[in-house]
Design a protein around this motif. Sequence first.
Motif, PDB file in Angstrom:
ATOM      1  N   VAL A  60       0.856  -1.193   0.000  1.00 36.18           N
ATOM      2  CA  VAL A  60       0.000   0.000   0.000  1.00 36.18           C
ATOM      3  C   VAL A  60       0.886   1.235   0.000  1.00 36.18           C
ATOM      4  CG1 VAL A  60      -1.772   1.290   1.244  1.00 36.18           C
ATOM      5  CG2 VAL A  60      -1.837  -1.201   1.224  1.00 36.18           C
ATOM      6  N   PHE A  61       0.621   2.154  -0.913  1.00 36.19           N
ATOM      7  CA  PHE A  61       1.331   3.426  -0.944  1.00 36.19           C
ATOM      8  C   PHE A  61       0.666   4.393   0.041  1.00 36.19           C
ATOM      9  CE2 PHE A  61       4.388   3.105  -4.308  1.00 36.19           C
ATOM     10  CZ  PHE A  61       3.901   2.069  -5.090  1.00 36.19           C
ATOM     11  N   PRO A  62       1.427   5.233   0.707  1.00 37.05           N
ATOM     12  CA  PRO A  62       0.822   6.221   1.617  1.00 37.05           C
ATOM     13  C   PRO A  62      -0.157   7.135   0.893  1.00 37.05           C
ATOM     14  CG  PRO A  62       3.194   6.083   1.973  1.00 37.05           C
ATOM     15  CD  PRO A  62       2.895   5.299   0.748  1.00 37.05           C
ATOM     16  N   GLU A  63       0.146   7.438  -0.358  1.00 38.08           N
ATOM     17  CA  GLU A  63      -0.715   8.296  -1.162  1.00 38.08           C
ATOM     18  C   GLU A  63      -0.957   7.624  -2.507  1.00 38.08           C
ATOM     19  OE1 GLU A  63       0.997  12.519   0.647  1.00 38.08           O
ATOM     20  OE2 GLU A  63       1.131  12.079  -1.495  1.00 38.08           O
ATOM     21  N   SER A  82      -0.251  -6.778  -5.301  1.00 36.07           N
ATOM     22  CA  SER A  82       0.356  -5.533  -5.740  1.00 36.07           C
ATOM     23  C   SER A  82      -0.515  -4.355  -5.352  1.00 36.07           C
ATOM     24  CB  SER A  82       0.576  -5.536  -7.258  1.00 36.07           C
ATOM     25  OG  SER A  82      -0.661  -5.656  -7.938  1.00 36.07           O
ATOM     26  N   GLY A  83       0.108  -3.204  -5.339  1.00 32.33           N
ATOM     27  CA  GLY A  83      -0.574  -1.934  -5.111  1.00 32.33           C
ATOM     28  C   GLY A  83      -0.063  -0.912  -6.106  1.00 32.33           C
ATOM     29  N   MET A  84      -0.934   0.011  -6.466  1.00 32.17           N
ATOM     30  CA  MET A  84      -0.569   0.984  -7.487  1.00 32.17           C
ATOM     31  C   MET A  84      -0.804   2.405  -6.988  1.00 32.17           C
ATOM     32  SD  MET A  84      -1.929  -0.773 -11.028  1.00 32.17           S
ATOM     33  CE  MET A  84      -3.598  -0.995 -10.401  1.00 32.17           C
ATOM     34  N   ALA A  85      -0.025   3.304  -7.570  1.00 28.76           N
ATOM     35  CA  ALA A  85      -0.167   4.729  -7.296  1.00 28.76           C
ATOM     36  C   ALA A  85       0.136   5.494  -8.576  1.00 28.76           C
ATOM     37  CB  ALA A  85       0.771   5.169  -6.169  1.00 28.76           C
ATOM     38  N   GLN A  86      -0.579   6.587  -8.733  1.00 26.47           N
ATOM     39  CA  GLN A  86      -0.336   7.447  -9.879  1.00 26.47           C
ATOM     40  C   GLN A  86       0.697   8.500  -9.515  1.00 26.47           C
ATOM     41  OE1 GLN A  86      -4.044   9.080 -11.210  1.00 26.47           O
ATOM     42  NE2 GLN A  86      -4.615   7.252 -12.358  1.00 26.47           N
ATOM     43  N   VAL A  87       1.638   8.701 -10.438  1.00 24.85           N
ATOM     44  CA  VAL A  87       2.685   9.717 -10.258  1.00 24.85           C
ATOM     45  C   VAL A  87       2.491  10.770 -11.337  1.00 24.85           C
ATOM     46  CG1 VAL A  87       5.137  10.191 -10.107  1.00 24.85           C
ATOM     47  CG2 VAL A  87       4.256   7.993  -9.323  1.00 24.85           C
ATOM     48  N   ARG A  88       2.193  11.958 -10.895  1.00 22.08           N
ATOM     49  CA  ARG A  88       2.009  13.070 -11.844  1.00 22.08           C
ATOM     50  C   ARG A  88       3.254  13.956 -11.799  1.00 22.08           C
ATOM     51  NH1 ARG A  88      -0.742  18.271 -11.927  1.00 22.08           N
ATOM     52  NH2 ARG A  88      -1.212  18.036  -9.716  1.00 22.08           N
ATOM     53  N   ILE A  89       3.935  14.010 -12.921  1.00 21.38           N
ATOM     54  CA  ILE A  89       5.155  14.818 -13.038  1.00 21.38           C
ATOM     55  C   ILE A  89       4.757  16.179 -13.613  1.00 21.38           C
ATOM     56  CG2 ILE A  89       7.486  14.945 -13.938  1.00 21.38           C
ATOM     57  CD1 ILE A  89       7.005  12.573 -12.096  1.00 21.38           C
ATOM     58  N   VAL A  90       4.965  17.222 -12.843  1.00 24.38           N
ATOM     59  CA  VAL A  90       4.709  18.579 -13.315  1.00 24.38           C
ATOM     60  C   VAL A  90       6.039  19.177 -13.754  1.00 24.38           C
ATOM     61  CG1 VAL A  90       3.828  20.845 -12.723  1.00 24.38           C
ATOM     62  CG2 VAL A  90       2.756  18.804 -11.756  1.00 24.38           C
ATOM     63  N   VAL A  91       6.117  19.526 -15.018  1.00 25.27           N
ATOM     64  CA  VAL A  91       7.354  20.072 -15.583  1.00 25.27           C
ATOM     65  C   VAL A  91       7.375  21.570 -15.323  1.00 25.27           C
ATOM     66  CG1 VAL A  91       8.786  20.289 -17.627  1.00 25.27           C
ATOM     67  CG2 VAL A  91       7.312  18.302 -17.348  1.00 25.27           C
ATOM     68  N   GLY A  99      19.605  11.317 -16.375  1.00 26.54           N
ATOM     69  CA  GLY A  99      20.360  10.638 -15.326  1.00 26.54           C
ATOM     70  C   GLY A  99      20.005  11.136 -13.938  1.00 26.54           C
ATOM     71  N   SER A 100      19.251  12.272 -13.848  1.00 21.11           N
ATOM     72  CA  SER A 100      18.849  12.779 -12.544  1.00 21.11           C
ATOM     73  C   SER A 100      17.888  11.797 -11.877  1.00 21.11           C
ATOM     74  CB  SER A 100      18.195  14.150 -12.698  1.00 21.11           C
ATOM     75  OG  SER A 100      19.072  15.070 -13.305  1.00 21.11           O
ATOM     76  N   ARG A 101      18.005  11.709 -10.553  1.00 22.78           N
ATOM     77  CA  ARG A 101      17.198  10.759  -9.784  1.00 22.78           C
ATOM     78  C   ARG A 101      16.213  11.527  -8.913  1.00 22.78           C
ATOM     79  NH1 ARG A 101      19.195   5.400  -8.904  1.00 22.78           N
ATOM     80  NH2 ARG A 101      20.939   4.946 -10.303  1.00 22.78           N
ATOM     81  N   PHE A 102      14.988  10.984  -8.802  1.00 26.36           N
ATOM     82  CA  PHE A 102      13.941  11.610  -8.018  1.00 26.36           C
ATOM     83  C   PHE A 102      13.274  10.516  -7.175  1.00 26.36           C
ATOM     84  CE2 PHE A 102      14.320  15.472 -10.384  1.00 26.36           C
ATOM     85  CZ  PHE A 102      14.673  15.060 -11.652  1.00 26.36           C
ATOM     86  N   PRO A 103      13.550  10.512  -5.861  1.00 27.87           N
ATOM     87  CA  PRO A 103      12.968   9.481  -5.009  1.00 27.87           C
ATOM     88  C   PRO A 103      11.460   9.653  -4.877  1.00 27.87           C
ATOM     89  CG  PRO A 103      14.207  11.067  -3.701  1.00 27.87           C
ATOM     90  CD  PRO A 103      14.452  11.417  -5.133  1.00 27.87           C
ATOM     91  N   LEU A 104      10.770   8.534  -4.766  1.00 32.32           N
ATOM     92  CA  LEU A 104       9.322   8.502  -4.615  1.00 32.32           C
ATOM     93  C   LEU A 104       8.960   7.888  -3.270  1.00 32.32           C
ATOM     94  CD1 LEU A 104       8.348   7.186  -8.163  1.00 32.32           C
ATOM     95  CD2 LEU A 104       8.335   9.552  -7.389  1.00 32.32           C
ATOM     96  N   GLU A 105       7.722   8.110  -2.884  1.00 27.16           N
ATOM     97  CA  GLU A 105       7.232   7.484  -1.654  1.00 27.16           C
ATOM     98  C   GLU A 105       7.245   5.968  -1.830  1.00 27.16           C
ATOM     99  OE1 GLU A 105       6.230  10.774   0.929  1.00 27.16           O
ATOM    100  OE2 GLU A 105       6.321   8.632   1.237  1.00 27.16           O
TER     101      GLU A 105
END
Length: 965
Positions: free
Chosen positions: A128-131, A219-228, A145-151
Amino acid sequence: MKSRGTERQVVLFVLCVCVCQSGAETLRYSLAEEMERDSFVANIAKDLGVSPSQLASRKARVVSEGNEQYFRLNLNTGVLTVKETLDREVICPQSDICTLFFKIFFENPVQLIRGEMEVRDVNDNSPVFPEKKMVLEILETASPGSRFPLERARDKDVGSNGLQNYSLGSNSHFSLALGTGKGGAKYPELILQRQLDREQQREVNLLLTATDGGTPPKSGMAQVRIVVLDANDNIPVFSREVYEARVAENSPPEQLVVRVTAADPDEGSYGRVRYAFTQTSERSRQLFELNAATGEIRVSGNLDFEEVESHEMVVKATDGGGLSAHCKVHVEVLDMNDNAPEIALTSLTASIPEDAPPRTVVALFSVRDRDSGDNGRTECAIDGDLPFSLTPTFDNYYEQLDREQQREVNLLLSATDGGSPPRSGTAQVRIVVLDANDNIPVFSREVYEVRVAENSPPEQLVVRVAAADPDEGSYGRVRYAFTQTSERSRQLFELNAATGEIRVSGNLDFEETKKHKLVVRATDGGGLSAHCKVHVEVLDVNDNAPEIVLTSLTASIPEDAPPRTVVALFSVRDRDSGDNGRTECAIDGDLPFSLTPTFDNYYELRTNAALDRERTAEYNITITAMDWGRSRLSSRERIFVQISDVNDNPPEFTQDVYTISVKENNTPMLRIGKVNATDADAGKNSRVSYALVREKGKEQTDVSINSENGDVYILRPLDYEEVRAFEVTVRAADGGSPALSAEALLRVLLAPRSAEPGALVAKVVAVDADAGQNAWLSYELAKATEPGLFRVGLHSGEVRTARAVTERDAPRHRLVVLVRDRGQPPRSATATLAIALVDGFSEAHLRVSEEAPAADPDGRLTLYLIICLACVSVLFLATAAAAVFVKVRRARQSMAGSLPTFPKSAAESSAGSLPRSYVYDICFSAGTVNSEFRFLRPLFPCFPAGLPHGPGDQRSSLLPSSFSH
């Protein structure tokens, strides 16, 4: 009073099983969680070797640690069952291994047997994702190559049933990698693969899936919205990457824990930094609050060391432009002495017979303190000077013994912890006792736990066991010996019978045996004995390098294989343990491959980017496996992967438009040029064939093309006046299936044939009857319709074009050529040339005919003109023959040659001037540079009456009219 009388009764309780029995082997069982109530666990009677009737007669019962009782013992059958359904996640929420401890207690006689129950995890929880929806703001200038950690997702299950892997939905911008946090927890990281462009795409929506390792997996899923975000110059920078702080449990709310600071040198809103938690558990968010403006982290809940000893939080600092940075905050909860010791009385013999032997067990109790360290370490004592003592057994159990000769004793048991201030708990026991009996040897500890490194040298001291016997003489002298010890352990260790020293006597190998269990028996001179256990843990030394075992390999993969295609499967094994046996794998160099751990130290070699055989046809992949030991050992395995070609490149022409010029009136099947196309593929996919594209409704073109080499040919002669230019489409196709093709435009331009600069137009010849210097002649152009178009040779008299003839030039030209000798004074003469620009000889003659004066209708005048013309022609031929004869004669008589001379006419004056009227017709064919000077026919124009004869004669020359083209 009756109660006091009853308490004073003395009843002898004989303890049949003493200390040696309390130290017997521990019963170990395991069961899966979520089992139904009264489910079978074990047959205690069978495992202990007793009958169910003995269990009932000895009043056996099961006692669990803590307040909750999880098991029930059926005395009729000897079967141990669960009282309620067990939920491992509720019982052991913070532990991967969930073990419940219990004791089987016999009251008659007193005996205590320790038991352990491991609760196995089942896959009953999904990740389960927190959000469910995560929003991530990324600058469009973020470099690939930049890294962006997720919940990270949470899974209450453990082991293989716990969270194992993350996956990311298909997209063109990001890939997914796994990071490892404190404690080995995996969290997902987005890796930017392709530059973002906010003007093209403002948002990128991704689907993140977390999968556990259960069967079947959940499994559990979460949507990731990338705002540019638009570009910003500077990102916030924390003063430290990791903040470490300590805070006491039970700290009051609003107490400051730590203040994180991030500086941003930008101005305005881009320089204002806001703080927020990310990748932080829900429990930590409940216990701590973060000031978004100041970065202060304060206590907001009740901190309990006994619940969680440390908290790991990640703080994200974001400026006004959306740029962010992260830091980690490690908060260690300090234990406070907030729990008093608890004394649980397990068994009590209210009265004992007078013939009870010494060290008779009177009562059995345990002490528990939920604090840790000194706060949880307890000491037990008896208040007052009484003939009883406390003897520790195991797990904070104490035996209260009486050696004094006192019938009735009121004992006040007190347990005090080591906190500051200390806390204590008490219990009161009233017993009736008699005199003591003999003493048996007593070890200082029932279990000795020691560690020794593998490969230790012989004679190295491992541990010294000591047993004391309060008797005197031979009864107090103790001898030591191994008992209930395996033969292999006896070969590796030796025991000194007098001193109790245990030393190394063989080669210890951690990979062979990790632990050795020795039982030492201490026997006094009277034959009484006691036992203790010695647990020797062999410490691992990093003496084994990792081993890479290749399980499966795909030697060749197509270049259109999608990312994350499995290329090879291999396992890594290190016979060491701990950090020495913990391995990590990496790929040497920057290659489009990645390693994905699967299970049990198995790794998959996958592609992580698109492959291109035209750039790299094969890869030599070196995989390095390295352990985490202090002196790190590593091994390497090389894998060769061939990239097979697919037809993914169409042919490419070297030019989009090919322009070829060709002269008109060409010869048939003339090669006029070549088109060329290349294909980056290999083999038959790179073989290119050429063909002309025929358009519907159009006639067949006048060109053809060689299908193999692209040579272009003209099929028939072309006329500039008919076709000046035409275009055809050429198609190049490769040999793939399906074939790929490309097209280019072929433009053919027809060039007219015209006189080039320096083309010979005519040659003027003059003769001088003088000799020597007086006969040296020079020519010059005295007058011309267009002075820059023609030039005359100084000594040769050749009239040539000075530049290329164009359409802008006049169709007719008149040139006056002056010839001068070297005499004193010099004499000169002129000749006039009429030049016409024509397409050819026939046209030139046609134009001359058209320019002749129209015939007079008067027949007699025409007859007279014809007669005059015949006379003049005869006279001209006679004069020309005489001039040639005289010239040849003079050439033979004189050694010095003279310049060519004009033929003399009968009317030539003594001054040496040219005949009054003499006309040359000169024809110049198209495309000819060196033309011949031809006498076509002499023309004797009839001048009107009264028209004076000029000093010069007239000549006409015809040039091809194609010059104008």
